[in-house]
Scaffold this active site. Structure first.
Site, short mmCIF file in Angstrom:
data_model
loop_
_atom_site.label_atom_id
_atom_site.label_comp_id
_atom_site.label_asym_id
_atom_site.label_seq_id
_atom_site.Cartn_x
_atom_site.Cartn_y
_atom_site.Cartn_z
N PRO A 1 0.82 -1.22 0.00
CA PRO A 1 0.00 0.00 0.00
C PRO A 1 0.85 1.27 0.00
O PRO A 1 0.38 2.33 -0.38
CB PRO A 1 -0.81 -0.10 1.31
N ARG B 1 -0.60 -9.19 -21.02
CA ARG B 1 -1.38 -8.85 -22.22
C ARG B 1 -0.61 -7.97 -23.19
O ARG B 1 -0.97 -7.86 -24.35
CB ARG B 1 -2.72 -8.24 -21.85
N GLU C 1 0.11 -7.09 8.50
CA GLU C 1 0.43 -5.66 8.43
C GLU C 1 1.57 -5.38 7.46
O GLU C 1 1.99 -4.23 7.29
CB GLU C 1 0.77 -5.11 9.82
N ASP D 1 -4.53 -0.35 -27.59
CA ASP D 1 -5.35 -0.24 -26.40
C ASP D 1 -5.57 1.22 -26.00
O ASP D 1 -4.68 2.04 -26.14
CB ASP D 1 -4.69 -0.95 -25.21
C1 9D3 Z 1 -1.65 0.09 9.09
C2 9D3 Z 1 -2.17 0.68 7.87
N1 9D3 Z 1 -2.36 -0.17 6.70
C3 9D3 Z 1 -1.32 0.23 5.71
C4 9D3 Z 1 -1.87 1.20 4.73
C5 9D3 Z 1 -2.33 -1.61 6.98
C6 9D3 Z 1 -2.40 -2.49 5.83
C7 9D3 Z 1 -3.46 -2.48 4.94
C8 9D3 Z 1 -3.54 -3.39 3.89
C9 9D3 Z 1 -1.39 -3.41 5.64
C10 9D3 Z 1 -1.47 -4.32 4.58
C11 9D3 Z 1 -2.54 -4.31 3.72
C12 9D3 Z 1 -2.63 -5.31 2.65
N2 9D3 Z 1 -2.56 -4.70 1.32
C13 9D3 Z 1 -1.59 -4.98 0.46
O1 9D3 Z 1 -0.75 -5.80 0.76
C14 9D3 Z 1 -1.53 -4.27 -0.79
C15 9D3 Z 1 -2.39 -3.28 -1.36
C16 9D3 Z 1 -3.59 -2.66 -0.91
O2 9D3 Z 1 -4.13 -2.93 0.17
N3 9D3 Z 1 -4.18 -1.72 -1.71
C17 9D3 Z 1 -3.67 -1.37 -2.92
N4 9D3 Z 1 -2.56 -1.92 -3.38
C18 9D3 Z 1 -1.93 -2.86 -2.60
S1 9D3 Z 1 -0.51 -3.63 -3.02
C19 9D3 Z 1 -0.47 -4.53 -1.64
#
Ligand code: 9D3
Length: 248
Positions: A93, A158, A120, A173
């Site tokens: 994230p 793709r 996390e 595309d």
């Molecule tokens: C403590 C705050 N959060 C971080 C922003 C916790 C958290 C949320 C979601 C920790 C891990 C996750 C899991 N998400 C992913 O691994 C992830 C993800 C996503 O949640 N949204 C968009 N792209 C991605 S890429 C990996």
């Protein structure tokens, strides 16, 4: 393109290998996939891959050691396949938001290691020592990196030459040319009181090309003005826009 995916949920990746364009790309050998489960490198009777956060707080963190061993295994298998250097992408994230330009930039790699987090996330020292790129797929909370890894793989696969079949090319595309897509229709001639725009049945290919472009242009203008700011129309497209009395 060969993908090494490090994941606690390898079964999720059947979504790519079992259906559609991605399945055909795997069958044709355009693309291939090695799944590596960090649990296979975990210690003890319970084979734990998660631990409590240092400093306290809710949730768990993916432990470094099983991930380091999984990455080492991917790298040594890549070396056997002739890849001396292979980059590690951590789906996170906190990463750069995926768009067609970073997909395009990664498109020339022979192979990639995709690291999927759960809980996390991954111990920061693994990221600092071994990760080359962190990529997010957008600002919404998911449960882990597997779906984002599949989104990235689909976008990369793709674009591989031959993946879309003979006539269609990823070059044509929408998004590649910086505009949204035009409206599409097929038989029958009338559905729910609506007919197919007459121009599409005229057989006049130039008129159809112009109509489709103006459709793309007005849609993009109405829905995604941000995208239009970086769109560079050709001379012919500029004429079409002014003929149609739309603003550039
Ligand atoms: C403590 C705050 N959060 C971080 C922003 C916790 C958290 C949320 C979601 C920790 C891990 C996750 C899991 N998400 C992913 O691994 C992830 C993800 C996503 O949640 N949204 C968009 N792209 C991605 S890429 C990996």
């Amino acid at each position: 393109m060969h993908f090494f995916v490090i994941t606690l949920f390898p079964e999720m990746f059947t979504a790519l290998s079992d259906s559609g364009i991605t399945r055909r790309a795997f069958e044709q050998g355009l693309s291939s996939l090695t799944l590596i489960n960090p649990r296979d490198f975990a210690q003890g009777n319970y084979r734990r891959v998660d631990e409590k956060l240092a400093g306290g707080g809710a949730g768990m963190v993916m432990m470094a050691e099983p991930l380091i061993k999984a990455i080492e295994q991917a790298k040594s298998q890549a070396a056997v396949l002739g890849c001396k250097s292979i980059e590690v992408i951590y789906l996170s994230p906190q990463g750069q938001t995926l768009d067609e330009s970073n997909v395009c930039n990664l498109g020339d790699r022979k192979s990639l290691i995709l690291l999927c987090g759960r809980y996390e996330g991954v111990d920061q020292r693994v990221i600092d020592a071994l990760v080359d790129h962190e990529i997010s797929i957008g600002d919404y909370v998911l449960s882990g990196g597997e779906l984002p890894a599949m989104v990235l793989m689909d976008a990369l696969i793709r674009r591989l030459p031959g993946a879309l079949g003979d006539e269609r090319s990823a070059q044509t595309d929408s998004f590649v040319d910086g505009l949204l897509g035009y409206a599409v229709y097929t038989k029958p001639d009338e559905i729910l009181g609506q007919s197919i725009p007459a121009v599409l049945k005229s057989g006049d290919h130039k008129k159809i090309e112009k109509w489709r472009f103006l459709e793309q242009y007005t849609r993009t203008k109405n829905r995604r003005a941000d995208m239009l700011a970086s769109f560079k129309p050709s001379k012919e497209q500029l004429k079409w826009i002014s003929d149609a009395k739309l603003d550039t």
